[in-house]
Design a protein around this motif. Structure first.
Motif, PDB file in Angstrom:
ATOM      1  N   GLY A  39       0.799  -1.210   0.000  1.00 36.32           N
ATOM      2  CA  GLY A  39       0.000   0.000   0.000  1.00 36.32           C
ATOM      3  C   GLY A  39       0.835   1.264   0.000  1.00 36.32           C
ATOM      4  O   GLY A  39       0.532   2.232  -0.719  1.00 36.32           O
ATOM      5  N   VAL A  40       1.907   1.268   0.785  1.00 37.48           N
ATOM      6  CA  VAL A  40       2.792   2.432   0.853  1.00 37.48           C
ATOM      7  C   VAL A  40       3.473   2.667  -0.488  1.00 37.48           C
ATOM      8  O   VAL A  40       3.533   3.797  -0.991  1.00 37.48           O
ATOM      9  CB  VAL A  40       3.835   2.243   1.980  1.00 37.48           C
ATOM     10  N   GLU A  41       3.968   1.609  -1.098  1.00 38.06           N
ATOM     11  CA  GLU A  41       4.630   1.758  -2.394  1.00 38.06           C
ATOM     12  C   GLU A  41       3.656   2.254  -3.452  1.00 38.06           C
ATOM     13  O   GLU A  41       3.998   3.126  -4.271  1.00 38.06           O
ATOM     14  CB  GLU A  41       5.251   0.427  -2.826  1.00 38.06           C
ATOM     15  N   LEU A  42       2.433   1.732  -3.438  1.00 34.44           N
ATOM     16  CA  LEU A  42       1.417   2.190  -4.388  1.00 34.44           C
ATOM     17  C   LEU A  42       1.117   3.677  -4.204  1.00 34.44           C
ATOM     18  O   LEU A  42       0.966   4.415  -5.176  1.00 34.44           O
ATOM     19  CB  LEU A  42       0.133   1.386  -4.205  1.00 34.44           C
ATOM     20  N   ALA A  43       1.023   4.114  -2.947  1.00 38.37           N
ATOM     21  CA  ALA A  43       0.731   5.520  -2.679  1.00 38.37           C
ATOM     22  C   ALA A  43       1.828   6.419  -3.230  1.00 38.37           C
ATOM     23  O   ALA A  43       1.561   7.440  -3.882  1.00 38.37           O
ATOM     24  CB  ALA A  43       0.553   5.737  -1.181  1.00 38.37           C
ATOM     25  N   PHE A  44       3.088   6.054  -2.978  1.00 38.58           N
ATOM     26  CA  PHE A  44       4.212   6.838  -3.501  1.00 38.58           C
ATOM     27  C   PHE A  44       4.223   6.833  -5.027  1.00 38.58           C
ATOM     28  O   PHE A  44       4.550   7.848  -5.656  1.00 38.58           O
ATOM     29  CB  PHE A  44       5.533   6.286  -2.974  1.00 38.58           C
ATOM     30  N   ALA A  45       3.874   5.696  -5.634  1.00 37.68           N
ATOM     31  CA  ALA A  45       3.870   5.608  -7.093  1.00 37.68           C
ATOM     32  C   ALA A  45       2.745   6.438  -7.686  1.00 37.68           C
ATOM     33  O   ALA A  45       2.938   7.184  -8.660  1.00 37.68           O
ATOM     34  CB  ALA A  45       3.745   4.147  -7.523  1.00 37.68           C
ATOM     35  N   CYS A  46       1.551   6.332  -7.118  1.00 38.70           N
ATOM     36  CA  CYS A  46       0.382   7.006  -7.683  1.00 38.70           C
ATOM     37  C   CYS A  46       0.450   8.523  -7.549  1.00 38.70           C
ATOM     38  O   CYS A  46      -0.022   9.253  -8.432  1.00 38.70           O
ATOM     39  CB  CYS A  46      -0.889   6.487  -7.015  1.00 38.70           C
ATOM     40  N   ILE A  47       1.028   9.021  -6.460  1.00 38.09           N
ATOM     41  CA  ILE A  47       1.009  10.469  -6.239  1.00 38.09           C
ATOM     42  C   ILE A  47       1.835  11.217  -7.281  1.00 38.09           C
ATOM     43  O   ILE A  47       1.679  12.423  -7.474  1.00 38.09           O
ATOM     44  CB  ILE A  47       1.508  10.811  -4.813  1.00 38.09           C
ATOM     45  N   ARG A  48       2.667  10.501  -8.010  1.00 38.50           N
ATOM     46  CA  ARG A  48       3.481  11.167  -9.035  1.00 38.50           C
ATOM     47  C   ARG A  48       2.657  11.567 -10.253  1.00 38.50           C
ATOM     48  O   ARG A  48       3.043  12.492 -10.974  1.00 38.50           O
ATOM     49  CB  ARG A  48       4.618  10.248  -9.486  1.00 38.50           C
ATOM     50  N   THR A  49       1.526  10.873 -10.473  1.00 39.96           N
ATOM     51  CA  THR A  49       0.748  11.139 -11.680  1.00 39.96           C
ATOM     52  C   THR A  49      -0.728  11.434 -11.405  1.00 39.96           C
ATOM     53  O   THR A  49      -1.458  11.774 -12.330  1.00 39.96           O
ATOM     54  CB  THR A  49       0.833   9.940 -12.644  1.00 39.96           C
ATOM     55  N   LYS A  50      -1.171  11.289 -10.152  1.00 36.79           N
ATOM     56  CA  LYS A  50      -2.583  11.457  -9.838  1.00 36.79           C
ATOM     57  C   LYS A  50      -2.855  12.797  -9.159  1.00 36.79           C
ATOM     58  O   LYS A  50      -2.025  13.310  -8.410  1.00 36.79           O
ATOM     59  CB  LYS A  50      -3.082  10.326  -8.920  1.00 36.79           C
ATOM     60  N   ARG A  51      -4.049  13.315  -9.409  1.00 43.53           N
ATOM     61  CA  ARG A  51      -4.477  14.560  -8.764  1.00 43.53           C
ATOM     62  C   ARG A  51      -4.620  14.367  -7.266  1.00 43.53           C
ATOM     63  O   ARG A  51      -4.265  15.240  -6.479  1.00 43.53           O
ATOM     64  CB  ARG A  51      -5.823  15.005  -9.357  1.00 43.53           C
ATOM     65  N   HIS A  52      -5.136  13.218  -6.867  1.00 47.37           N
ATOM     66  CA  HIS A  52      -5.398  12.992  -5.451  1.00 47.37           C
ATOM     67  C   HIS A  52      -5.186  11.524  -5.112  1.00 47.37           C
ATOM     68  O   HIS A  52      -5.700  10.644  -5.805  1.00 47.37           O
ATOM     69  CB  HIS A  52      -6.825  13.410  -5.095  1.00 47.37           C
ATOM     70  N   VAL A  53      -4.447  11.262  -4.054  1.00 49.07           N
ATOM     71  CA  VAL A  53      -4.213   9.904  -3.570  1.00 49.07           C
ATOM     72  C   VAL A  53      -4.548   9.867  -2.081  1.00 49.07           C
ATOM     73  O   VAL A  53      -4.015  10.665  -1.302  1.00 49.07           O
ATOM     74  CB  VAL A  53      -2.759   9.450  -3.789  1.00 49.07           C
ATOM     75  N   THR A  54      -5.423   8.944  -1.702  1.00 44.55           N
ATOM     76  CA  THR A  54      -5.782   8.750  -0.296  1.00 44.55           C
ATOM     77  C   THR A  54      -5.329   7.364   0.131  1.00 44.55           C
ATOM     78  O   THR A  54      -5.567   6.378  -0.584  1.00 44.55           O
ATOM     79  CB  THR A  54      -7.306   8.870  -0.086  1.00 44.55           C
ATOM     80  N   LEU A  55      -4.679   7.288   1.271  1.00 48.52           N
ATOM     81  CA  LEU A  55      -4.228   6.002   1.816  1.00 48.52           C
ATOM     82  C   LEU A  55      -4.922   5.762   3.148  1.00 48.52           C
ATOM     83  O   LEU A  55      -4.727   6.523   4.103  1.00 48.52           O
ATOM     84  CB  LEU A  55      -2.714   5.990   1.997  1.00 48.52           C
ATOM     85  N   TYR A  56      -5.746   4.712   3.201  1.00 51.10           N
ATOM     86  CA  TYR A  56      -6.386   4.297   4.443  1.00 51.10           C
ATOM     87  C   TYR A  56      -5.536   3.208   5.093  1.00 51.10           C
ATOM     88  O   TYR A  56      -5.255   2.182   4.472  1.00 51.10           O
ATOM     89  CB  TYR A  56      -7.787   3.735   4.177  1.00 51.10           C
ATOM     90  N   ALA A  57      -5.156   3.424   6.369  1.00 50.29           N
ATOM     91  CA  ALA A  57      -4.337   2.438   7.058  1.00 50.29           C
ATOM     92  C   ALA A  57      -4.485   2.614   8.562  1.00 50.29           C
ATOM     93  O   ALA A  57      -4.362   3.734   9.066  1.00 50.29           O
ATOM     94  CB  ALA A  57      -2.869   2.595   6.670  1.00 50.29           C
TER      95      ALA A  57
END
Length: 311
Positions: A133-151
């Motif tokens: 989940g952490v790796e996905l969040a770091f990857a997605c925030i480079r190209t996405k307008r908004h990234v939310t991580l629930y944990a």
């Protein structure tokens, strides 16, 4: 007559076994059941981040599947049922993998269709604060307008100082970090990605390979605890841990089938996950290192693996 060896699934360990296909054919009548391509788990976050264009691995061109999927398995009769009929075996290697929990879009296994959905989504909600989940969040925030991580927590198996550092980097990168359990009825932003962990596939219980909700028990040679003619690789096996063990388990089973009877050597797994641009977090048990060198090591490992199995 040669014993019948049936290989099921194109998991990372199976690729290692298929790499020795020519040697195996000298001793076995080898048949393969599964797809002709898969997404390499270790590299698809780099595709999402825009660092790689492709993370696809392919079946050897000289290996032709006799069916695309396993429907059911009878370990007593030693028969695999597929969409095209029944396939008897003397030795069976399973590399079909565990599955995501079903909270949102499954990231296990990742598919080309899944990557396309992520690429077309302007915002994503990621469920799970583990390494995936952490790796996905770091990857997605480079190209996405908004990234939310629930944990409920972030990287709970690592030292508190590392957790604090990674949380800080996530927030500074633009990730909205929600430190509570995700609930299905909450109003999420964008596509929901399930990084909450993997669970056993239902057919394992139906085939009497494991109890309901349990991973598969093996002996120290990675043979099923009760059915010694069945080998288990990757995250299907309770004694294996993650992608590195998946690759190692395949190498072990291939060597065993070719006469090397040494037991599988369990050890602490090295894990490297993408973080900030040009950086990565390396973990080895409780030991960690965050910076540019782990990122260089990760890119080297992943590029070698993709080069080996990409064509």
């Amino acid at each position: 007559m040669k014993p019948r060896l049936v290989l099921v699934g194109l998991g990372h360990g199976q690729l290692e076994i298929l790499d020795r296909f020519d040697e195996l054919q000298k001793s076995y009548d080898v048949k393969y059941i599964g797809g002709e391509e898969a997404i390499y788990t270790g590299a698809f976050p780099q595709v999402i981040a825009g660092e790689l264009t492709d993370a696809t691995v392919h079946l050897r061109q000289d290996v032709k599947p006799i069916a695309s999927r396993l429907v059911s398995l009878d370990p007593i009769s030693r028969v695999v049922k597929t969409e095209t009929g029944e396939v008897p075996y003397d030795v069976l290697v399973l590399a079909t993998g565990a599955v995501s929990r079903g909270v949102g879009l499954d990231i296990k296994p990742m598919t080309k269709e899944g990557l396309a959905k992520i690429a077309s989504s302007d915002a994503v909600t990621i469920v799970g604060g583990g390494k995936a989940g952490v790796e996905l969040a770091f990857a997605c925030i480079r190209t996405k307008r908004h990234v939310t991580l629930y944990a409920s927590d972030v990287l709970s198996d690592l030292p508190a100082r590392v957790q604090r550092t990674i949380k800080r980097h996530l927030v500074r990168s633009g990730v909205t970090l929600v430190l509570r359990k995700y609930e299905r009825n909450v109003l999420q932003d964008g596509l929901v990605l399930d990084a909450s962990g993997v669970v056993p596939d239902g057919w394992w219980r139906e085939a009497r390979l494991a109890k309901a909700g349990a991973f598969i028990e093996t002996d120290r040679y990675l043979r099923h605890a009760d059915y010694k003619q069945i080998f288990i690789t990757g995250d299907m096996a309770s004694r294996l841990n993650g992608g590195v063990d998946a690759v190692r388990s395949g190498r072990h089973v291939a060597a065993y089938l070719l006469g090397d009877r040494r037991p599988f050597r369990e050890r602490t797994s090295l894990n490297i996950l993408l973080t900030l641009p040009g950086q990565a977090l390396l973990t080895y048990g409780k030991w960690t290192w965050h910076g540019r060198l782990p990122n260089h090591v990760k890119r080297l490992i992943d590029s070698r693996y993709l080069k080996r199995f990409h064509s």
